[in-house]
Design a protein around this motif. Structure first.
Motif, PDB file in Angstrom:
ATOM      1  N   PRO A 148     -23.502  10.690 -19.357  1.00  0.00           N
ATOM      2  CA  PRO A 148     -24.786  10.930 -18.674  1.00  0.00           C
ATOM      3  C   PRO A 148     -25.078  12.402 -18.411  1.00  0.00           C
ATOM      4  O   PRO A 148     -26.197  12.870 -18.605  1.00  0.00           O
ATOM      5  CB  PRO A 148     -24.636  10.157 -17.360  1.00  0.00           C
ATOM      6  CG  PRO A 148     -23.599   9.112 -17.660  1.00  0.00           C
ATOM      7  CD  PRO A 148     -22.661   9.744 -18.629  1.00  0.00           C
ATOM      8  N   GLU A 149     -24.109  13.146 -17.969  1.00  0.00           N
ATOM      9  CA  GLU A 149     -24.368  14.533 -17.570  1.00  0.00           C
ATOM     10  C   GLU A 149     -24.390  15.489 -18.764  1.00  0.00           C
ATOM     11  O   GLU A 149     -24.654  16.683 -18.594  1.00  0.00           O
ATOM     12  CB  GLU A 149     -23.328  15.005 -16.545  1.00  0.00           C
ATOM     13  CG  GLU A 149     -21.889  14.981 -17.009  1.00  0.00           C
ATOM     14  CD  GLU A 149     -21.211  13.638 -16.790  1.00  0.00           C
ATOM     15  OE1 GLU A 149     -19.968  13.603 -16.785  1.00  0.00           O
ATOM     16  OE2 GLU A 149     -21.941  12.637 -16.610  1.00  0.00           O
ATOM     17  N   LYS A 150     -24.088  14.987 -19.980  1.00  0.00           N
ATOM     18  CA  LYS A 150     -24.075  15.848 -21.155  1.00  0.00           C
ATOM     19  C   LYS A 150     -24.937  15.222 -22.253  1.00  0.00           C
ATOM     20  O   LYS A 150     -24.534  14.243 -22.873  1.00  0.00           O
ATOM     21  CB  LYS A 150     -22.652  16.073 -21.663  1.00  0.00           C
ATOM     22  CG  LYS A 150     -21.767  16.838 -20.684  1.00  0.00           C
ATOM     23  CD  LYS A 150     -20.389  17.122 -21.302  1.00  0.00           C
ATOM     24  CE  LYS A 150     -19.520  17.917 -20.333  1.00  0.00           C
ATOM     25  NZ  LYS A 150     -18.196  18.199 -20.923  1.00  0.00           N
ATOM     26  N   GLU A 151     -26.115  15.795 -22.433  1.00  0.00           N
ATOM     27  CA  GLU A 151     -27.043  15.241 -23.420  1.00  0.00           C
ATOM     28  C   GLU A 151     -26.453  15.351 -24.831  1.00  0.00           C
ATOM     29  O   GLU A 151     -25.973  16.403 -25.243  1.00  0.00           O
ATOM     30  CB  GLU A 151     -28.380  16.002 -23.360  1.00  0.00           C
ATOM     31  CG  GLU A 151     -29.424  15.409 -24.286  1.00  0.00           C
ATOM     32  CD  GLU A 151     -30.749  16.124 -24.179  1.00  0.00           C
ATOM     33  OE1 GLU A 151     -31.647  15.835 -24.978  1.00  0.00           O
ATOM     34  OE2 GLU A 151     -30.883  16.991 -23.289  1.00  0.00           O
ATOM     35  N   GLY A 152     -26.526  14.247 -25.555  1.00  0.00           N
ATOM     36  CA  GLY A 152     -26.031  14.217 -26.931  1.00  0.00           C
ATOM     37  C   GLY A 152     -24.534  14.094 -27.052  1.00  0.00           C
ATOM     38  O   GLY A 152     -23.992  14.119 -28.174  1.00  0.00           O
ATOM     39  N   ALA A 153     -23.847  13.949 -25.923  1.00  0.00           N
ATOM     40  CA  ALA A 153     -22.389  13.825 -25.966  1.00  0.00           C
ATOM     41  C   ALA A 153     -21.985  12.379 -25.720  1.00  0.00           C
ATOM     42  O   ALA A 153     -22.654  11.650 -24.974  1.00  0.00           O
ATOM     43  CB  ALA A 153     -21.742  14.730 -24.926  1.00  0.00           C
ATOM     44  N   TYR A 154     -20.901  11.974 -26.369  1.00  0.00           N
ATOM     45  CA  TYR A 154     -20.419  10.597 -26.245  1.00  0.00           C
ATOM     46  C   TYR A 154     -18.916  10.605 -25.980  1.00  0.00           C
ATOM     47  O   TYR A 154     -18.210  11.575 -26.278  1.00  0.00           O
ATOM     48  CB  TYR A 154     -20.697   9.802 -27.534  1.00  0.00           C
ATOM     49  CG  TYR A 154     -22.176   9.670 -27.836  1.00  0.00           C
ATOM     50  CD1 TYR A 154     -22.880   8.545 -27.424  1.00  0.00           C
ATOM     51  CD2 TYR A 154     -22.847  10.672 -28.538  1.00  0.00           C
ATOM     52  CE1 TYR A 154     -24.235   8.417 -27.704  1.00  0.00           C
ATOM     53  CE2 TYR A 154     -24.188  10.568 -28.815  1.00  0.00           C
ATOM     54  CZ  TYR A 154     -24.885   9.426 -28.397  1.00  0.00           C
ATOM     55  OH  TYR A 154     -26.225   9.321 -28.671  1.00  0.00           O
ATOM     56  N   THR A 155     -18.468   9.506 -25.427  1.00  0.00           N
ATOM     57  CA  THR A 155     -17.040   9.335 -25.202  1.00  0.00           C
ATOM     58  C   THR A 155     -16.577   8.036 -25.846  1.00  0.00           C
ATOM     59  O   THR A 155     -17.323   7.048 -25.879  1.00  0.00           O
ATOM     60  CB  THR A 155     -16.705   9.305 -23.695  1.00  0.00           C
ATOM     61  OG1 THR A 155     -15.286   9.217 -23.542  1.00  0.00           O
ATOM     62  CG2 THR A 155     -17.339   8.107 -23.013  1.00  0.00           C
ATOM     63  N   VAL A 156     -15.404   8.053 -26.410  1.00  0.00           N
ATOM     64  CA  VAL A 156     -14.840   6.853 -27.045  1.00  0.00           C
ATOM     65  C   VAL A 156     -14.158   6.018 -25.979  1.00  0.00           C
ATOM     66  O   VAL A 156     -13.394   6.531 -25.155  1.00  0.00           O
ATOM     67  CB  VAL A 156     -13.833   7.238 -28.153  1.00  0.00           C
ATOM     68  CG1 VAL A 156     -13.109   5.989 -28.688  1.00  0.00           C
ATOM     69  CG2 VAL A 156     -14.546   7.951 -29.284  1.00  0.00           C
ATOM     70  N   VAL A 157     -14.421   4.718 -26.009  1.00  0.00           N
ATOM     71  CA  VAL A 157     -13.777   3.785 -25.084  1.00  0.00           C
ATOM     72  C   VAL A 157     -12.623   3.107 -25.813  1.00  0.00           C
ATOM     73  O   VAL A 157     -12.834   2.303 -26.731  1.00  0.00           O
ATOM     74  CB  VAL A 157     -14.772   2.720 -24.588  1.00  0.00           C
ATOM     75  CG1 VAL A 157     -14.055   1.755 -23.629  1.00  0.00           C
ATOM     76  CG2 VAL A 157     -15.962   3.377 -23.912  1.00  0.00           C
ATOM     77  N   PRO A 158     -11.385   3.435 -25.470  1.00  0.00           N
ATOM     78  CA  PRO A 158     -10.225   2.872 -26.188  1.00  0.00           C
ATOM     79  C   PRO A 158      -9.922   1.445 -25.759  1.00  0.00           C
ATOM     80  O   PRO A 158      -9.058   1.198 -24.898  1.00  0.00           O
ATOM     81  CB  PRO A 158      -9.093   3.831 -25.818  1.00  0.00           C
ATOM     82  CG  PRO A 158      -9.469   4.322 -24.466  1.00  0.00           C
ATOM     83  CD  PRO A 158     -10.972   4.394 -24.430  1.00  0.00           C
ATOM     84  N   GLU A 159     -10.644   0.495 -26.358  1.00  0.00           N
ATOM     85  CA  GLU A 159     -10.404  -0.905 -26.023  1.00  0.00           C
ATOM     86  C   GLU A 159      -9.040  -1.378 -26.545  1.00  0.00           C
ATOM     87  O   GLU A 159      -8.444  -2.295 -25.997  1.00  0.00           O
ATOM     88  CB  GLU A 159     -11.511  -1.783 -26.614  1.00  0.00           C
ATOM     89  CG  GLU A 159     -12.870  -1.564 -25.966  1.00  0.00           C
ATOM     90  CD  GLU A 159     -13.914  -2.515 -26.516  1.00  0.00           C
ATOM     91  OE1 GLU A 159     -13.578  -3.252 -27.482  1.00  0.00           O
ATOM     92  OE2 GLU A 159     -15.040  -2.533 -25.993  1.00  0.00           O
TER      93      GLU A 159
END
Length: 430
Positions: free
Chosen positions: A230-241
């Protein structure tokens, strides 16, 4: 195979080896001398050396000097009865055969080491032993010191082990030690690195502790699972399921390997290589290695694996073959089927109970054992083997194939990881 076919095959092999010797001539010790000049004359010279100088050879080429000496060395080994007179001498301008004289053989060994490169010398020595029956001369220490040591010579020495006098055994062990040490230097490092990697990969777990997570593989496996930051436009985080990692490093045994080796005379080179690999595997703490050799009897040489030379001198090349009895013993030693690899090295000419042999293989595979059948472990090309038994093993999901020493680590790695065996480029049963 008929007797006639065997004889024709032997003659063809001898012709091929003589041709190889001539092709390699001049690349070892002395440089060949000839009055011929130019590519065409050189070709005639080589054909003259191959054909032997009969009146009908058609080359019209006369040899002298070193070429004549090379010609004599070749005739002593590859000359036929019609090439020789009643005393064994060549009726033409080639020299006499070797006979059974130790001094003559010693001189001949010195000659071929002068005129031919090492690889050709080894072939000619092997042919001399097979064609002229010179095995017993290897019981003399002086002869052993004169020969070029290789895997095939080791096999011959092992077959003579029981007849070898004590005065010769020390020299024989020194010859075998040299060959074994050379093989270990060539094969050990790659074998250990390949199998260590395979063991690590086979130990991967999907619920690792934090310290054991393989983050590189975990991220790649979860790239489809991502959320925007949310606080970083265009940035994503991987969710290690799904976490991927390795089991914690341990000194405990991860795999059991059983090498079951046919010690019939035709398997000599395979016995040498398998003994070296057995010693290498035994040096790895994460693999428990058992080495079993058999003919009609079964001998467990596991307690000698710290020295492959002791293993080799503990074998008795020759005799019959009872694969069923050998597999019965191996089966009785398996305590962790899912973590066990059994490698049968045999030409599959079974003298025991065929149906029982196949039932044992089927039972081992059903229990989770990885079963590998090698028709040969050597560099010799297509082996002779029992096609019917190979087909029966293939039907059980255990294809039988020949393997070169350089590819053996890859075969073992695949077996450890329970992956398809890399046999596409090998000699395999059709």
């Amino acid at each position: 195979m008929s007797t006639a076919t065997k004889n024709e095959t032997a003659d063809d092999s001898a012709t091929g080896n003589a041709t190889e010797a001539v092709t390699g001539a001049g690349t070892g010790g002395a440089t060949a001398s000839t009055s011929a000049t130019g590519t065409g004359d050189e070709r005639l010279r080589r054909w003259r050396l191959v054909l032997g100088g009969d009146s009908a050879d058609g080359t019209g080429c006369t040899l002298s000097g070193t070429d004549a000496a090379m010609d004599g060395a070749l005739t002593a080994l590859y000359g036929t009865d019609k090439d020789k007179g009643s005393t064994g001498n060549r009726t033409g301008n080639r020299s006499a055969g070797l006979g059974a004289s130790a001094p003559s053989v010693a001189r001949w060994l010195g000659d071929i080491r002068t005129y031919f490169p090492s690889s050709v010398v080894q072939v000619m020595q092997r042919d001399a032993i097979d064609r002229l029956g010179l095995s017993t001369l290897l019981l003399e220490p002086e002869m052993l010191e004169a020969v070029e040591a290789d895997v095939h010579l080791v096999g011959t020495l092992l077959s003579l082990n029981k007849a070898m006098p004590e005065t010769t055994k020390e020299t024989a062990r020194a010859v075998v030690r040299k060959v074994v040490d050379d093989l270990e230097k060539r094969l050990a490092t790659r074998t250990r690195s390949t199998l260590t990697g395979a063991l690590d990969r086979s130990a991967k777990i999907n619920r690792p502790r934090h310290r054991d997570i393989d983050w590189d593989r975990t991220i790649r496996a979860n790239l489809k699972n991502y959320l925007p930051i949310p606080e970083k436009e265009g940035a994503y985080t991987v969710v290690p399921e799904r976490l991927i990692g390795y089991g914690r490093a341990s000194q405990s045994v991860k795999k059991d390997v059983v090498l079951c080796i046919d010690q019939s005379g035709s398997m000599a080179a395979s016995v040498v290589y398998a003994s070296v690999f057995g010693a290498v595997l035994a040096s790895m703490r994460s693999i428990a290695t058992r080495l079993v050799v058999f003919d009609t009897a079964v001998v467990d040489l596991t307690d000698q694996l710290d020295d492959p030379v002791d293993v080799l001198f503990g074998t008795q090349l020759g005799g019959g073959t009872d694969i069923n009895r050998a597999l019965a013993y191996c089966q009785s030693q398996i305590t962790r089927p899912a973590d066990t690899v059994v490698v049968l090295i045999s030409d599959l000419y079974e003298g025991g109970i065929r149906d029982e042999m196949l039932k044992r293989v089927a039972a081992m595979k059903a229990s989770g054992v990885q079963f590998v059948a090698l028709l040969a472990l050597s560099d010799e090309g297509t082996p002779a083997y029992d096609h019917e038994h190979a087909a029966a093993l293939a039907a059980l999901g255990a294809p039988a194939f020949a393997c070169t020493p350089d590819l053996f680590p890859d075969v073992m790695a695949a077996a450890i990881e329970k992956k398809p065996l890399p046999i596409s480029d090998m000699v395999t049963h059709q």
